[in-house]
Motif scaffolding. Structure first.
Motif, PDB file in Angstrom:
ATOM      1  N   LEU A 100       5.422  35.896  21.551  1.00 37.72           N
ATOM      2  CA  LEU A 100       5.789  34.864  20.570  1.00 37.72           C
ATOM      3  C   LEU A 100       5.704  35.354  19.132  1.00 37.72           C
ATOM      4  O   LEU A 100       6.513  34.960  18.287  1.00 37.72           O
ATOM      5  CB  LEU A 100       4.897  33.621  20.750  1.00 37.72           C
ATOM      6  CG  LEU A 100       5.158  32.825  22.038  1.00 37.72           C
ATOM      7  CD1 LEU A 100       4.145  31.696  22.168  1.00 37.72           C
ATOM      8  CD2 LEU A 100       6.586  32.271  22.037  1.00 37.72           C
ATOM      9  N   SER A 101       4.724  36.232  18.873  1.00 32.98           N
ATOM     10  CA  SER A 101       4.556  36.709  17.492  1.00 32.98           C
ATOM     11  C   SER A 101       5.763  37.515  17.019  1.00 32.98           C
ATOM     12  O   SER A 101       5.941  37.739  15.830  1.00 32.98           O
ATOM     13  CB  SER A 101       3.291  37.564  17.386  1.00 32.98           C
ATOM     14  OG  SER A 101       3.350  38.617  18.327  1.00 32.98           O
ATOM     15  N   ARG A 102       6.596  37.969  17.955  1.00 34.66           N
ATOM     16  CA  ARG A 102       7.780  38.759  17.578  1.00 34.66           C
ATOM     17  C   ARG A 102       9.080  37.964  17.747  1.00 34.66           C
ATOM     18  O   ARG A 102      10.148  38.462  17.427  1.00 34.66           O
ATOM     19  CB  ARG A 102       7.893  39.999  18.459  1.00 34.66           C
ATOM     20  CG  ARG A 102       6.815  41.031  18.233  1.00 34.66           C
ATOM     21  CD  ARG A 102       7.429  42.374  17.904  1.00 34.66           C
ATOM     22  NE  ARG A 102       6.400  43.390  17.838  1.00 34.66           N
ATOM     23  CZ  ARG A 102       6.150  44.109  16.751  1.00 34.66           C
ATOM     24  NH1 ARG A 102       6.844  43.910  15.646  1.00 34.66           N
ATOM     25  NH2 ARG A 102       5.204  45.013  16.769  1.00 34.66           N
ATOM     26  N   THR A 103       8.995  36.762  18.304  1.00 36.19           N
ATOM     27  CA  THR A 103      10.206  36.005  18.619  1.00 36.19           C
ATOM     28  C   THR A 103      10.682  35.212  17.411  1.00 36.19           C
ATOM     29  O   THR A 103       9.961  34.360  16.908  1.00 36.19           O
ATOM     30  CB  THR A 103       9.937  35.034  19.791  1.00 36.19           C
ATOM     31  OG1 THR A 103       9.308  35.761  20.833  1.00 36.19           O
ATOM     32  CG2 THR A 103      11.217  34.417  20.310  1.00 36.19           C
ATOM     33  N   ARG A 104      11.905  35.484  16.963  1.00 37.98           N
ATOM     34  CA  ARG A 104      12.440  34.779  15.800  1.00 37.98           C
ATOM     35  C   ARG A 104      12.793  33.337  16.161  1.00 37.98           C
ATOM     36  O   ARG A 104      13.468  33.098  17.149  1.00 37.98           O
ATOM     37  CB  ARG A 104      13.707  35.473  15.301  1.00 37.98           C
ATOM     38  CG  ARG A 104      13.394  36.639  14.400  1.00 37.98           C
ATOM     39  CD  ARG A 104      14.624  37.022  13.611  1.00 37.98           C
ATOM     40  NE  ARG A 104      14.613  38.444  13.397  1.00 37.98           N
ATOM     41  CZ  ARG A 104      15.673  39.220  13.498  1.00 37.98           C
ATOM     42  NH1 ARG A 104      16.846  38.701  13.797  1.00 37.98           N
ATOM     43  NH2 ARG A 104      15.587  40.502  13.297  1.00 37.98           N
ATOM     44  N   LEU A 105      12.356  32.401  15.357  1.00 42.41           N
ATOM     45  CA  LEU A 105      12.640  30.971  15.536  1.00 42.41           C
ATOM     46  C   LEU A 105      12.246  30.470  16.931  1.00 42.41           C
ATOM     47  O   LEU A 105      12.753  29.462  17.407  1.00 42.41           O
ATOM     48  CB  LEU A 105      14.147  30.677  15.309  1.00 42.41           C
ATOM     49  CG  LEU A 105      14.723  31.129  13.976  1.00 42.41           C
ATOM     50  CD1 LEU A 105      16.245  30.988  13.985  1.00 42.41           C
ATOM     51  CD2 LEU A 105      14.125  30.311  12.842  1.00 42.41           C
ATOM     52  N   GLY A 106      11.366  31.208  17.572  1.00 41.39           N
ATOM     53  CA  GLY A 106      10.888  30.780  18.879  1.00 41.39           C
ATOM     54  C   GLY A 106      11.878  30.984  20.004  1.00 41.39           C
ATOM     55  O   GLY A 106      11.623  30.599  21.143  1.00 41.39           O
ATOM     56  N   LEU A 107      13.047  31.563  19.720  1.00 42.92           N
ATOM     57  CA  LEU A 107      14.051  31.760  20.766  1.00 42.92           C
ATOM     58  C   LEU A 107      14.022  33.208  21.240  1.00 42.92           C
ATOM     59  O   LEU A 107      14.294  34.121  20.459  1.00 42.92           O
ATOM     60  CB  LEU A 107      15.452  31.434  20.229  1.00 42.92           C
ATOM     61  CG  LEU A 107      15.679  29.984  19.829  1.00 42.92           C
ATOM     62  CD1 LEU A 107      17.031  29.824  19.153  1.00 42.92           C
ATOM     63  CD2 LEU A 107      15.592  29.083  21.056  1.00 42.92           C
ATOM     64  N   PRO A 108      13.702  33.439  22.513  1.00 40.41           N
ATOM     65  CA  PRO A 108      13.652  34.815  22.996  1.00 40.41           C
ATOM     66  C   PRO A 108      15.038  35.453  23.038  1.00 40.41           C
ATOM     67  O   PRO A 108      15.998  34.834  23.504  1.00 40.41           O
ATOM     68  CB  PRO A 108      13.055  34.689  24.400  1.00 40.41           C
ATOM     69  CG  PRO A 108      13.134  33.269  24.773  1.00 40.41           C
ATOM     70  CD  PRO A 108      13.340  32.460  23.539  1.00 40.41           C
ATOM     71  N   ARG A 109      15.125  36.652  22.493  1.00 39.17           N
ATOM     72  CA  ARG A 109      16.393  37.393  22.547  1.00 39.17           C
ATOM     73  C   ARG A 109      16.305  38.401  23.686  1.00 39.17           C
ATOM     74  O   ARG A 109      15.281  38.530  24.332  1.00 39.17           O
ATOM     75  CB  ARG A 109      16.624  38.117  21.215  1.00 39.17           C
ATOM     76  CG  ARG A 109      16.835  37.171  20.035  1.00 39.17           C
ATOM     77  CD  ARG A 109      16.646  37.895  18.735  1.00 39.17           C
ATOM     78  NE  ARG A 109      15.277  38.416  18.644  1.00 39.17           N
ATOM     79  CZ  ARG A 109      14.917  39.430  17.889  1.00 39.17           C
ATOM     80  NH1 ARG A 109      15.807  40.078  17.171  1.00 39.17           N
ATOM     81  NH2 ARG A 109      13.664  39.836  17.853  1.00 39.17           N
ATOM     82  N   LYS A 110      17.393  39.150  23.845  1.00 39.66           N
ATOM     83  CA  LYS A 110      17.448  40.125  24.936  1.00 39.66           C
ATOM     84  C   LYS A 110      16.288  41.122  24.826  1.00 39.66           C
ATOM     85  O   LYS A 110      15.629  41.447  25.820  1.00 39.66           O
ATOM     86  CB  LYS A 110      18.797  40.856  24.839  1.00 39.66           C
ATOM     87  CG  LYS A 110      19.244  41.483  26.124  1.00 39.66           C
ATOM     88  CD  LYS A 110      20.645  42.034  25.967  1.00 39.66           C
ATOM     89  CE  LYS A 110      20.941  43.017  27.075  1.00 39.66           C
ATOM     90  NZ  LYS A 110      22.177  43.755  26.856  1.00 39.66           N
ATOM     91  N   ALA A 111      16.038  41.576  23.605  1.00 35.24           N
ATOM     92  CA  ALA A 111      14.975  42.570  23.393  1.00 35.24           C
ATOM     93  C   ALA A 111      13.609  41.994  23.754  1.00 35.24           C
ATOM     94  O   ALA A 111      12.737  42.711  24.257  1.00 35.24           O
ATOM     95  CB  ALA A 111      14.981  43.024  21.938  1.00 35.24           C
ATOM     96  N   ASP A 112      13.433  40.695  23.504  1.00 39.94           N
ATOM     97  CA  ASP A 112      12.151  40.060  23.834  1.00 39.94           C
ATOM     98  C   ASP A 112      11.967  39.993  25.351  1.00 39.94           C
ATOM     99  O   ASP A 112      10.894  40.294  25.881  1.00 39.94           O
ATOM    100  CB  ASP A 112      12.094  38.647  23.247  1.00 39.94           C
ATOM    101  CG  ASP A 112      12.192  38.662  21.738  1.00 39.94           C
ATOM    102  OD1 ASP A 112      11.527  39.512  21.119  1.00 39.94           O
ATOM    103  OD2 ASP A 112      12.954  37.856  21.176  1.00 39.94           O
ATOM    104  N   ARG A 113      13.035  39.599  26.039  1.00 44.15           N
ATOM    105  CA  ARG A 113      12.952  39.521  27.507  1.00 44.15           C
ATOM    106  C   ARG A 113      12.712  40.910  28.103  1.00 44.15           C
ATOM    107  O   ARG A 113      11.929  41.060  29.041  1.00 44.15           O
ATOM    108  CB  ARG A 113      14.227  38.888  28.072  1.00 44.15           C
ATOM    109  CG  ARG A 113      14.286  37.373  27.820  1.00 44.15           C
ATOM    110  CD  ARG A 113      15.420  36.744  28.613  1.00 44.15           C
ATOM    111  NE  ARG A 113      16.720  37.102  28.047  1.00 44.15           N
ATOM    112  CZ  ARG A 113      17.353  36.392  27.111  1.00 44.15           C
ATOM    113  NH1 ARG A 113      16.807  35.286  26.641  1.00 44.15           N
ATOM    114  NH2 ARG A 113      18.510  36.779  26.650  1.00 44.15           N
ATOM    115  N   ALA A 114      13.359  41.916  27.520  1.00 42.59           N
ATOM    116  CA  ALA A 114      13.187  43.288  28.025  1.00 42.59           C
ATOM    117  C   ALA A 114      11.750  43.761  27.806  1.00 42.59           C
ATOM    118  O   ALA A 114      11.172  44.428  28.677  1.00 42.59           O
ATOM    119  CB  ALA A 114      14.174  44.220  27.323  1.00 42.59           C
ATOM    120  N   ALA A 115      11.173  43.412  26.661  1.00 40.54           N
ATOM    121  CA  ALA A 115       9.791  43.836  26.372  1.00 40.54           C
ATOM    122  C   ALA A 115       8.820  43.179  27.346  1.00 40.54           C
ATOM    123  O   ALA A 115       7.850  43.804  27.799  1.00 40.54           O
ATOM    124  CB  ALA A 115       9.432  43.486  24.929  1.00 40.54           C
TER     125      ALA A 115
END
Ligand code: ATP
Length: 260
Positions: free
Chosen positions: A111-126
Motif C-alpha cells: 500500500l505504501s507504494r500504491t498510487r491513489l490506492g489502486l494497484p497497478r501491474k507493477a504492484d501486482r507483480a511485486a
C-alpha cells in the motif's frame, strides 16, 4: 533496489545516544548504532537486553527520552519515505483472526507504494514475486488462519518485501520457525542481500543466517557491549568441534562474556 557500492556507503540507520524508558525502567541507555547501505547487521543479546526496543525506536514505535534517530540521512521526525523500509515485527501472526488470504495480507505491504490506492501491474507483480520468494505461490489464495507458525512468518516477511524496501528490519525472524521455513527464509534473505538491500536483524543466535552477517552489535542491559565481527560464542561457532574461521573475524576472537 539500491545498487551495491564499492566506496564507504552512506548510513541508512543512525541511532545516537538512544535512551528509552518503558514504564519506570530504563531499557536503552545511550545506544549508538549505525547501519550502512548494503550492510547486514545482527543485533544480539540476552532476553530483555533491549534489542526489540532498539529496532522499534529506530522506526519511531518507541519514543526516545534522549538521543536521536536518522533514517536515510533524515531525522526520524521528518522521515516520510516509509516505502523504503520493510519491518517484520516479533512474534505476531499475519491475520490476528481476520479471515484474509495470503495474497491479501502480502498486498497490504504494498500500500505504501500504491498510487491513489489502486494497484497497478507493477504492484501486482511485486506482490506475486514476494509470495514466490517465500515459497508460498501455490498457497496464495489460502486463508492465513490455516498456516503454521513458520508459514505465518514467511507471510509477514513477504508483506515486508512487497514494497521492495531498501532497508529490511526483522525482529527474530527465525523464532519458532520450522527448519524448512528457516531454510526458505535464509534463501530469501540471501537474495535480498545480493540485490543490495540493507538489513538489520534481531537474533538470539546467528544460526543459518551466520554466513550473511557482516557485523554484530551486542546489547546488554540497554548498552552496546560489542560492535564488530560476530562473537564466536554465538551461532554455529559455539558448537563443539566447529573450527571454521569466520571471514570477517579479527585474528583474536571477540570476548564479550555474553552467552559464553
Ligand atoms: N511496554 C513495556 N512496558 C514496560 N517494560 C517493557 C515494555 N516492553 C518491554 N519492556 C521491558 O524492556 C526490557 C527490554 O525489552 P526488549 O523487548 O527490548 O528486549 P529484547 O532484548 O528484545 O528481549 P527478548 O530477546 O526477550 O525479545 C525488558 O526488560 C522488558 O521487560
Amino acid at each position: 533496489m539500491p545498487e551495491p557500492t564499492s566506496h564507504t556507503p552512506e548510513p541508512v540507520i543512525v541511532l545516537r545516544d538512544a535512551t528509552a524508558t518503558l514504564g519506570a525502567r530504563p531499557v536503552l541507555r545511550g545506544v549508538d548504532l549505525t547501519v550502512h547501505r548494503g550492510e547486514v547487521v545482527a543485533l544480539l543479546g540476552a532476553n530483555g537486553s533491549g534489542k526489540s526496543t532498539a529496532v522499534r525506536s529506530a522506526i519511531g514505535q518507541v519514543p526516545l527520552t534522549c538521543g536521536t534517530v536518522e533514517l536515510f540521512g533524515t531525522p526520524l521526525r521528518r522521515f516520510r519515505a516509509w516505502a523504503r523500509v520493510g519491518y517484520v515485527p516479533q512474534r505476531t501472526t499475519a491475520a490476528g483472526g481476520v479471515p484474509a488470504t495470503i495474497r491479501e495480507v502480502v498486498s497490504s505491504g504494498r500500500l505504501s507504494r500504491t498510487r491513489l490506492g489502486l494497484p497497478r501491474k507493477a504492484d501486482r507483480a511485486a506482490v506475486d514475486r514476494a509470495i514466490e520468494l517465500v515459497g508460498l505461490a501455490d498457497r496464495a489464495r489460502d486463508s492465513v488462519n490455516a498456516l503454521s507458525g513458520g508459514q505465518h512468518q514467511r507471510v509477514l516477511i513477504a508483506r515486508a518485501l512487497a514494497a521492495e524496501p531498501e532497508l529490511l528490519i526483522m525482529d527474530e525472524p527465525m523464532a519458532g520457525v520450522d527448519l524448512a521455513s528457516q531454510e526458505i527464509l535464509a534463501a530469501t534473505l540471501r537474495e535480498q542481500v545480493a540485490a543490495g538491500t540493507t538489513v538489520l536483524l534481531v537474533l538470539h543466535e546467528l544460526g543459518p543466517l551466520e554466513p550473511l552477517i557482516d557485523r554484530a552489535v551486542v546489547l546488554r542491559d540497554g548498552c552496546v557491549m560489542h560492535d564488530g565481527p560476530p562473537p564466536k560464542a554465538l551461532g554455529q561457532h559455539a558448537l563443539p568441534g566447529h573450527d571454521h574461521v569466520h571471514p570477517h573475524a579479527a585474528s583474536e576472537p571477540v570476548r564479550t562474556g555474553l552467552l559464553s
